[in-house]
Design a protein around this motif. Sequence first.
Motif, PDB file in Angstrom:
ATOM      1  N   LYS A   1       1.610   2.559 -19.045  1.00  0.00           N
ATOM      2  CA  LYS A   1       2.198   1.407 -18.200  1.00  0.00           C
ATOM      3  C   LYS A   1       3.638   0.918 -18.442  1.00  0.00           C
ATOM      4  O   LYS A   1       4.162  -0.111 -18.573  1.00  0.00           O
ATOM      5  CB  LYS A   1       1.222   0.189 -18.601  1.00  0.00           C
ATOM      6  CG  LYS A   1      -0.093  -0.050 -18.012  1.00  0.00           C
ATOM      7  CD  LYS A   1      -0.825  -1.394 -18.289  1.00  0.00           C
ATOM      8  CE  LYS A   1      -2.173  -0.952 -17.469  1.00  0.00           C
ATOM      9  NZ  LYS A   1      -3.200  -2.193 -18.010  1.00  0.00           N
TER      10      LYS A   1
ATOM     11  N   HIS B   1       6.095   1.432 -16.591  1.00  0.00           N
ATOM     12  CA  HIS B   1       6.942   0.643 -15.410  1.00  0.00           C
ATOM     13  C   HIS B   1       6.526  -0.852 -15.459  1.00  0.00           C
ATOM     14  O   HIS B   1       6.998  -1.642 -14.680  1.00  0.00           O
ATOM     15  CB  HIS B   1       6.212   1.070 -14.282  1.00  0.00           C
ATOM     16  CG  HIS B   1       7.514   2.385 -14.000  1.00  0.00           C
ATOM     17  ND1 HIS B   1       8.583   2.339 -14.421  1.00  0.00           N
ATOM     18  CD2 HIS B   1       7.410   3.524 -13.060  1.00  0.00           C
ATOM     19  CE1 HIS B   1       9.354   3.507 -14.214  1.00  0.00           C
ATOM     20  NE2 HIS B   1       8.396   4.188 -13.306  1.00  0.00           N
ATOM     21  N   VAL B   2       5.234  -1.337 -16.049  1.00  0.00           N
ATOM     22  CA  VAL B   2       4.840  -2.740 -15.988  1.00  0.00           C
ATOM     23  C   VAL B   2       5.483  -3.607 -16.931  1.00  0.00           C
ATOM     24  O   VAL B   2       5.788  -3.284 -18.019  1.00  0.00           O
ATOM     25  CB  VAL B   2       3.385  -2.697 -16.264  1.00  0.00           C
ATOM     26  CG1 VAL B   2       2.804  -4.016 -16.297  1.00  0.00           C
ATOM     27  CG2 VAL B   2       2.560  -1.356 -15.491  1.00  0.00           C
ATOM     28  N   PRO B   3       6.103  -4.657 -16.335  1.00  0.00           N
ATOM     29  CA  PRO B   3       6.824  -5.560 -17.382  1.00  0.00           C
ATOM     30  C   PRO B   3       5.841  -6.171 -18.392  1.00  0.00           C
ATOM     31  O   PRO B   3       4.810  -6.219 -18.243  1.00  0.00           O
ATOM     32  CB  PRO B   3       7.266  -6.873 -16.468  1.00  0.00           C
ATOM     33  CG  PRO B   3       6.835  -6.406 -14.959  1.00  0.00           C
ATOM     34  CD  PRO B   3       5.836  -5.154 -15.147  1.00  0.00           C
ATOM     35  N   ALA B   4       6.614  -6.273 -19.484  1.00  0.00           N
ATOM     36  CA  ALA B   4       5.967  -6.621 -20.727  1.00  0.00           C
ATOM     37  C   ALA B   4       5.664  -8.307 -20.567  1.00  0.00           C
ATOM     38  O   ALA B   4       6.774  -8.869 -20.225  1.00  0.00           O
ATOM     39  CB  ALA B   4       6.594  -6.566 -22.026  1.00  0.00           C
ATOM     40  N   GLU B   5       4.538  -8.824 -20.931  1.00  0.00           N
ATOM     41  CA  GLU B   5       4.402 -10.175 -20.682  1.00  0.00           C
ATOM     42  C   GLU B   5       3.403 -10.891 -21.533  1.00  0.00           C
ATOM     43  O   GLU B   5       3.452 -12.220 -21.610  1.00  0.00           O
ATOM     44  CB  GLU B   5       3.895 -10.412 -19.302  1.00  0.00           C
ATOM     45  CG  GLU B   5       2.559  -9.726 -18.856  1.00  0.00           C
ATOM     46  CD  GLU B   5       2.173 -10.044 -17.741  1.00  0.00           C
ATOM     47  OE1 GLU B   5       1.942 -11.356 -17.341  1.00  0.00           O
ATOM     48  OE2 GLU B   5       1.645  -9.102 -16.676  1.00  0.00           O
ATOM     49  N   GLU B   6       2.832  -9.890 -22.518  1.00  0.00           N
ATOM     50  CA  GLU B   6       1.654 -10.770 -23.431  1.00  0.00           C
ATOM     51  C   GLU B   6       2.157 -10.319 -24.722  1.00  0.00           C
ATOM     52  O   GLU B   6       2.393  -9.090 -24.983  1.00  0.00           O
ATOM     53  CB  GLU B   6       0.357  -9.929 -23.176  1.00  0.00           C
ATOM     54  CG  GLU B   6      -0.429 -10.506 -21.822  1.00  0.00           C
ATOM     55  CD  GLU B   6      -1.938  -9.839 -22.058  1.00  0.00           C
ATOM     56  OE1 GLU B   6      -2.828 -10.832 -21.473  1.00  0.00           O
ATOM     57  OE2 GLU B   6      -2.202  -9.097 -22.778  1.00  0.00           O
TER      58      GLU B   6
ATOM     59  N   PRO C   1       2.801  -4.939 -21.847  1.00  0.00           N
ATOM     60  CA  PRO C   1       2.180  -5.444 -20.237  1.00  0.00           C
ATOM     61  C   PRO C   1       0.781  -5.810 -20.643  1.00  0.00           C
ATOM     62  O   PRO C   1       0.428  -5.196 -21.654  1.00  0.00           O
ATOM     63  CB  PRO C   1       2.283  -3.891 -19.694  1.00  0.00           C
ATOM     64  CG  PRO C   1       3.417  -3.204 -20.044  1.00  0.00           C
ATOM     65  CD  PRO C   1       3.343  -3.753 -21.810  1.00  0.00           C
ATOM     66  N   ARG C   2       0.316  -6.336 -19.784  1.00  0.00           N
ATOM     67  CA  ARG C   2      -1.102  -7.062 -19.645  1.00  0.00           C
ATOM     68  C   ARG C   2      -2.037  -5.668 -19.961  1.00  0.00           C
ATOM     69  O   ARG C   2      -2.055  -4.753 -19.160  1.00  0.00           O
ATOM     70  CB  ARG C   2      -1.539  -7.659 -18.309  1.00  0.00           C
ATOM     71  CG  ARG C   2      -2.890  -8.037 -18.707  1.00  0.00           C
ATOM     72  CD  ARG C   2      -3.294  -9.242 -17.447  1.00  0.00           C
ATOM     73  NE  ARG C   2      -2.055 -10.498 -17.585  1.00  0.00           N
ATOM     74  CZ  ARG C   2      -2.447 -11.476 -18.277  1.00  0.00           C
ATOM     75  NH1 ARG C   2      -3.275 -11.522 -18.876  1.00  0.00           N
ATOM     76  NH2 ARG C   2      -1.469 -12.452 -18.352  1.00  0.00           N
TER      77      ARG C   2
ATOM     78  N   ASP D   1      -6.689   1.634 -21.763  1.00  0.00           N
ATOM     79  CA  ASP D   1      -5.000   2.064 -21.772  1.00  0.00           C
ATOM     80  C   ASP D   1      -4.618   2.716 -22.968  1.00  0.00           C
ATOM     81  O   ASP D   1      -5.400   2.753 -24.008  1.00  0.00           O
ATOM     82  CB  ASP D   1      -4.254   0.692 -21.931  1.00  0.00           C
ATOM     83  CG  ASP D   1      -4.213  -0.034 -20.665  1.00  0.00           C
ATOM     84  OD1 ASP D   1      -4.424   0.727 -19.435  1.00  0.00           O
ATOM     85  OD2 ASP D   1      -3.898  -1.315 -20.588  1.00  0.00           O
TER      86      ASP D   1
END
Lengths: 441, 441
Positions: free
Chosen positions: A348, A350-355, A377-378, A383
Amino acid sequence: MEDLALSLVKKRFGMEGGELLVGGVRAGALAEKYGTPCFVYDRRVFDEKLDALRTALPKRFRVAYSVKANPSQAILRHFISCDCGLEIASAGEFHQALQAGCNPRQILFAGPGKTVAELEVVLSNGIGEIHIESVTEAQRIGCICKRLGARANVAIRVNPACEAEGGAMRMGGRPTPFGVDEETLDEVLQLVLEDAALSFQGIHLFTGTQILDPKILVNQYRHGLGVARRVVSRTGRPLHRVDFGGGLGIPYFSHEHELDLTELRGALAAVFGEIESDPAFAGTEFMVEPGRFLAGEAGIYLARVNDIKISRGKKFLILDGGMNHHLAASGNLGQTIKRNYPMALLNKLHVPAEETVNVVGPLCTPLDTLARDVILPRAEIGDLFGIFQSGAYARAASPLGFLSHATPPEIWVDAGRDTLVTARGEFFGELPDNSHESTVK
Amino acid sequence: MEDLALSLVKKRFGMEGGELLVGGVRAGALAEKYGTPCFVYDRRVFDEKLDALRTALPKRFRVAYSVKANPSQAILRHFISCDCGLEIASAGEFHQALQAGCNPRQILFAGPGKTVAELEVVLSNGIGEIHIESVTEAQRIGCICKRLGARANVAIRVNPACEAEGGAMRMGGRPTPFGVDEETLDEVLQLVLEDAALSFQGIHLFTGTQILDPKILVNQYRHGLGVARRVVSRTGRPLHRVDFGGGLGIPYFSHEHELDLTELRGALAAVFGEIESDPAFAGTEFMVEPGRFLAGEAGIYLARVNDIKISRGKKFLILDGGMNHHLAASGNLGQTIKRNYPMALLNKLHVPAEETVNVVGPLCTPLDTLARDVILPRAEIGDLFGIFQSGAYARAASPLGFLSHATPPEIWVDAGRDTLVTARGEFFGELPDNSHESTVK
């Protein structure tokens, strides 16, 4: 993803469709093929680091790889093929070096507390050089040589009278079990020179570890040259070898910067340019023996997210591997403050970190925490999680047997070709056959 | 010698002519016969600890040994022969338990992050009970059971809403990856009760570790009974089992006192007397699962003084083993302040302590410090050094491969009879034959 992890992905590994590449192979494919947890190594990164170091070092320098950082046979074979020597710290490492095909003449043995049995093994097998760390050791090696009818190439490991600190040199080094205090060097030197069984080769400077400031290194090297010059004035002839030890660091945390090799190169060129035609160093070979610097960045620890849970508002990712495979990342290897290693969800990128989560291993102890309050990222179960900078002092320095999980395999990836170089291992023997009835109906 | 070491010698082991006895055998004789470094275990101390614990516990209590503390086959066999169950935390430990001859019905499996593969192995081999630590795990076990056509005995591991601290209970436990928060227990309980593949057995309380105050333990047990009572009122029938976990400590440092078992016995008798004829607990079995308490005091780490040196006024004893065999004693296993384990020169128990020294292992890293500023009798090379309280979380939790020294053997001593139960192991394979010319002339 943490900043340092992202910059390592870009600089060293690359990605494809948001997934990490290791030696050109997708991390997910490696995890699928070899199972998790595991350690993966990218050959190109080993090369990049060694090339960069050699470029920064003046002529007459030779590089020995410090086996203790990671004694994997594949890594030893690699550095041997790159014309590196090997620096060992036990008879076990001597055996590993020979197994990997190293010429014993290219092996240096340093470390406090070498036993008689260890010294006998290496002396009987033609070791290149032994670094003497005490008066006892000088006498012990002499005795063994006489018994075996051998002659030993020895250097004296010196514990400098000044200590590198924040770019400045502090006079008055600390007490340490390593090497001979610079102030009392003469006593050991005398012993060595008077013993016909010992062939004196030079000195080895005990320096620090994990140094990221070129100024500190250069100051240490300059100080080492001064010590060497005093020894030369004592012996009346140039030394065969001056060994500046290891100590070259790599960044582990986002506030740390990579060692600036351009600056190091310039500064070393100046220092060693001055002595190029100095008769005191005529024919002298200079040596460094890094471990972490050469191997650390090439390795990544892969583990899978096996469970996700929330306890009292805090989210935990529970991996299938932890401190049993990577003690350093859990903060239990010398760190006083637990900091998070560079890490990422490798599928992941490419997925924004948010958690904000805590990442823990499967061991039934609160010590098994790999990251506190890391932003990722979520995550979902399945994963693929990766810890960077895990090629040195990671698997090698971990309590692999703790809780009796399987030991992690090692995979070598060389430009698209992956090879299992260390198999997964189990902490038990054969299961008793039919010893107990199964409850499966 | 430190005070605690001396009191352990007197209370548990004894001495002869100033030399430690282990199971009636002189420590020096064991070191001579099996070589150093090694771990030695005294069977009588295991017995004393188990007997003392059983005496302190009310009727209806059963003891399971926590395998992770020390999975040595000899120790597992011993506790099995004493009618203990085994608490495991991995499939590897399950295999070790079966190898030691344990009936799988007597095995409990706890720990976060159990994988599908692990659950399949234990469920296919008739494990006694699995402690569920999350919603995912409840569902996962249900699925596997359906696939295998098996039924699983399960308990729910509860993370209490209050935390034991200094003898008082603090409301509001911390977030943790272990167990299910007491506040959200109902959700998991519902899942378990509705799944026909799961046979609900009871609850397991996640408690602390290394508790030396009986009041804390009793408060935890009392709180656990309250949780159990609420579950009973929900399910409408008594629980088969309430497991209070481990957490019973042993003293490691001179300021620590042994757990007062007389006080514990009295307090537990009162608490459990109250519920003796309570229908909510009719037929309920109570359980504890200590590891450290049962095994810690029975083991001693033996190493020999291999070199002695003075650096800048500080004397160092350099042993032939260190943090690679005993990470906890080096302060790198969760300690924030490095304190010295109880230790002594085992062949000089009668000699007055007069020298302040640092004791280090043979590893080429400053982390390998076993004792700072410990006061010992004047040491000589060859003296036998011992670290007490090393039967649990010592060898088992150590990075045995770090620097590739041989792994330490384990010796079991039973009333004058010593047996090698784990052989010394080397971190390399066969040496290549004649691969390099020897320099021995």
